[in-house]
Write a protein that holds these residues in place. Sequence first.
Motif, PDB file in Angstrom:
ATOM      1  N   ARG A 148       0.822  -1.208   0.000  1.00 47.82           N
ATOM      2  CA  ARG A 148       0.000   0.000   0.000  1.00 47.82           C
ATOM      3  C   ARG A 148       0.867   1.274   0.000  1.00 47.82           C
ATOM      4  NH1 ARG A 148      -5.219   1.572   1.625  1.00 47.82           N
ATOM      5  NH2 ARG A 148      -5.300   3.672   2.500  1.00 47.82           N
ATOM      6  N   ASP A 149       1.966   1.258   0.776  1.00 48.96           N
ATOM      7  CA  ASP A 149       2.815   2.444   0.841  1.00 48.96           C
ATOM      8  C   ASP A 149       3.470   2.750  -0.496  1.00 48.96           C
ATOM      9  OD1 ASP A 149       2.117   2.702   3.438  1.00 48.96           O
ATOM     10  OD2 ASP A 149       4.072   2.179   4.287  1.00 48.96           O
ATOM     11  N   ARG A 150       3.845   1.716  -1.215  1.00 48.89           N
ATOM     12  CA  ARG A 150       4.474   1.938  -2.531  1.00 48.89           C
ATOM     13  C   ARG A 150       3.449   2.503  -3.516  1.00 48.89           C
ATOM     14  NH1 ARG A 150       9.306   0.296  -4.463  1.00 48.89           N
ATOM     15  NH2 ARG A 150       9.632   0.203  -6.726  1.00 48.89           N
ATOM     16  N   LEU A 151       2.237   1.957  -3.487  1.00 50.82           N
ATOM     17  CA  LEU A 151       1.184   2.491  -4.359  1.00 50.82           C
ATOM     18  C   LEU A 151       0.881   3.947  -4.001  1.00 50.82           C
ATOM     19  CD1 LEU A 151      -1.257  -0.570  -4.452  1.00 50.82           C
ATOM     20  CD2 LEU A 151       0.238   0.228  -6.287  1.00 50.82           C
ATOM     21  N   LEU A 191     -10.679  -4.255  -5.291  1.00 47.82           N
ATOM     22  CA  LEU A 191      -9.398  -3.634  -4.958  1.00 47.82           C
ATOM     23  C   LEU A 191      -9.559  -2.251  -4.343  1.00 47.82           C
ATOM     24  CD1 LEU A 191      -7.439  -4.485  -8.248  1.00 47.82           C
ATOM     25  CD2 LEU A 191      -7.383  -5.742  -6.076  1.00 47.82           C
ATOM     26  N   LEU A 192     -10.760  -1.671  -4.500  1.00 46.36           N
ATOM     27  CA  LEU A 192     -10.954  -0.261  -4.166  1.00 46.36           C
ATOM     28  C   LEU A 192     -10.646   0.046  -2.704  1.00 46.36           C
ATOM     29  CD1 LEU A 192     -11.788   2.463  -5.297  1.00 46.36           C
ATOM     30  CD2 LEU A 192     -14.169   1.909  -4.727  1.00 46.36           C
ATOM     31  N   GLN A 193     -11.106  -0.808  -1.786  1.00 49.77           N
ATOM     32  CA  GLN A 193     -10.961  -0.515  -0.372  1.00 49.77           C
ATOM     33  C   GLN A 193      -9.501  -0.521   0.078  1.00 49.77           C
ATOM     34  OE1 GLN A 193     -13.499   0.514   1.523  1.00 49.77           O
ATOM     35  NE2 GLN A 193     -14.708   0.380  -0.370  1.00 49.77           N
ATOM     36  N   GLU A 209      -7.335   8.266  -1.368  1.00 50.18           N
ATOM     37  CA  GLU A 209      -8.134   9.311  -0.750  1.00 50.18           C
ATOM     38  C   GLU A 209      -8.027  10.607  -1.565  1.00 50.18           C
ATOM     39  OE1 GLU A 209      -5.774   7.628   0.721  1.00 50.18           O
ATOM     40  OE2 GLU A 209      -6.829   6.280   2.107  1.00 50.18           O
ATOM     41  N   GLY A 210      -9.177  11.188  -1.868  1.00 56.70           N
ATOM     42  CA  GLY A 210      -9.205  12.456  -2.598  1.00 56.70           C
ATOM     43  C   GLY A 210      -9.010  12.313  -4.093  1.00 56.70           C
ATOM     44  N   LEU A 211      -8.883  11.082  -4.597  1.00 54.83           N
ATOM     45  CA  LEU A 211      -8.670  10.854  -6.021  1.00 54.83           C
ATOM     46  C   LEU A 211      -9.921  10.245  -6.632  1.00 54.83           C
ATOM     47  CD1 LEU A 211      -6.654  10.825  -8.417  1.00 54.83           C
ATOM     48  CD2 LEU A 211      -5.946   8.543  -7.664  1.00 54.83           C
TER      49      LEU A 211
END
Length: 801
Positions: A367-370, A388-390, A395-397
């Motif tokens: 998650r951090d790399r994404l 995959l969304l959750q 956030e904000g995109l």
Amino acid sequence: RRYLQGEVLDKQLGYWLQQLADAPVLLALPTDRPRPAMQTYRGRTIEVTFEPQLSEQLSAFARRHEATPFMVLLSVFNVLLSRYSGQHDIVVGSPIANRHHAGLEPLIGMFVNTLALRSYVNSTQTFAELLTQVRNATLDASKHQDLPFEHLVDRLGVVRSMAHSPLFQVMFNLENTPKTRLGAGGLVMQTVNTHREVAKFDLSLNIEQLGQVLTAQWEFNTDLFDATTIERMVGHFEQLLRQALAHPVTRIADMPLLSAKERQVLLVDWNDSAVAYPEPYTLNRLFEQQVQRSRERTAVVFEGQSLTYQALNARANQLAHRLREQGVGPDSVVGLCIERSIEMVVGLLGILKAGGAYLPLDPAYPRDRLAFMLDDAKPVLLLTQQQLLQALPAEGLACFCLDSQWGELAAYDLADPLPLNLPQHLAYVIYTSGSTGRPKGVAIDHRGIVNRLRWMQQAYGLQPADRVLQKTPFSFDVSVWEFFWPLCEGAALVVAKPQGHQDPQYLSELIAAQGITTLHFVPPMLDAFLQVADGRQCPSLRQVMCSGQALAWATQQRFFEQFADVELHNLYGPTEASVDVSFWQCRPSAQPVSVPIGRPIANIQLYIVDAQFNPVPVGVAGELCIAGVGLARGYLHRPALSADRFVPNPFAEPGARMYRTGDLARFLADGNIEYLGRNDHQVKIRGFRIELGEIEARLQKFPGVREAAVLAGEDRQQSGTRLVAYVVSEQGIDVQAMREHLAQTLPDYMVPAAYIQLDALPLSPNGKLDRKALPAPEAALLAQQPYVAPGTGTERKLVAI
């Protein structure tokens, strides 16, 4: 004999121990064949006589610089050896008569000793400065010539090898003693040169200067060198000698090594790759043109589903119109985080048709790399799937799910949108590992990738009946041609299931079931595939592309043993250059040799240069640089890094660029290129490019870690490359916790397999990390993995077995 003992012996020995401390074990001259495990001493000699004028110039030059011809010639020889080997610390052997005591002059016997003359060839110094250094070293060595060479070798504790001689592997000698006519009782004697098929060292240069005649005898080991290689070296020696005599204040880096003819061949003739393709298009325009010719043909197949060209185009058009409404246009980036599926293909085409560039986001990434990639690339919006969304850090995109929200596109136009993008606009952005701990996005335009696809079609000729397997993760640039080559040529694109690219048995069955004719493997995966499949199981297969990592000769041979009627092509290219830039059609070989990466593809130029961007001779290693249509625009939002790697091309018109790959390579005599590895600490594992510095930066953020280093090494038990981490920590290291820490930000292939704690990292004399001094891991450490208990009945049965 009594003279060489006590204080005299200590003084002689002390000088040599200091002079040769930490001297290089081996002078790594580029050879035509690998060095045998045991020297054979098979050799040959090439003799060259220079014009008398050169001998006169040499003597006059030596007098002006208060040196001897020996010192001048040795200095030139050192420059040659340095330029050929890439080493600056050079040790050359030289015989000395050792008759400097008057009492030895009339004695019959062999008194010759050997001196190890060490020089430091700094490319920024002038030849005159190097000559001064060599003169001083020669004079000092002559003052300490009494110590027998074999005694010196023993006292130095040199690691002995049957493969090469100790201390030095190259010998230099100058004979300029006037020859006297010998005779006795009316008998006249004369010297006769014999042709010995022996070489005492890798290379020996023996020069005779008798009056105005200057003759050079090059004795070389035929197990290592071909005669043509030595003949080239002879020419380069003469070129350097003439330059040194004429312009002694020239920097060594600027002393020309190549003749005008050689430069023409290396820079022009072997880069004559110009092809006038039709007016350049974008990927989406090429696809749309193919749709007009192949409306009802199958375009894409996935897990029992399929779409015709017309149906695929219609879906992509609907998505493109929706993306246009949301502000997507030329040079705007759209993120795509999706599992391999038909929706993935629709998403790629829809983004391009809207005029944007796609940013592949592998769902398997941490998650951090994404999050970093999304923050760095700043996409206009993100396409994904509901499941995959959750888990996405979006956030904000603005997000759109291509599965659950597809119904919202039903009202959009099925017709092709008016094209907005041009060949110079971005097609995709792919992130690669970064040496500073930050991944970097490579921005590729349509012009480069379209040139690449047109060359590929010209070279390998897909037909409508062909079926191409798409199995490479779309965050790896090979996937670009897997997707778009078949779709632009009317063939069928068969998409493998998620994670199917890691399952050789599944791939073998899929190839047979779907009649696959063309596919790609990185070499380690090809190895795994060959363990489960052969030509009988995959009768439809006609060509296999291999790239992403060096292809081993043994893998090539195994392939042809099992797929005798299938073509194997070895391709090479970094992400920064529209996938591949060189090509080689493999062929079986009776002798173990490296597999070349071949010649440049259409409209690409390949140069091999030294640190000063001078082209290196045939056979000599240098950095591979790429120029031409295929270059990336640069690194997204990283102008300084782009300027460092994409540099002005000194061999082309002003304004042209070339990319410094950081890869070592050399030209073979036939113009093909041999890949030799990396010149930095970047490696490839399973085809993925990895900057070791990125892993080291993450390790240093682990609590208690003061220093960290990462190496890639061969794991012979697993027949692959494994990462090993070396850690200096204030406390004992918790391997499992360290793995979990790295897995939060790094893909699994970047998490080291073994962890070794050290009190301190080894340093070289200049204070830098000495990676060669890091201890090799034990096999048990490489096998080290956290235990996971069986969780199902099947797993418990497997464990019991």
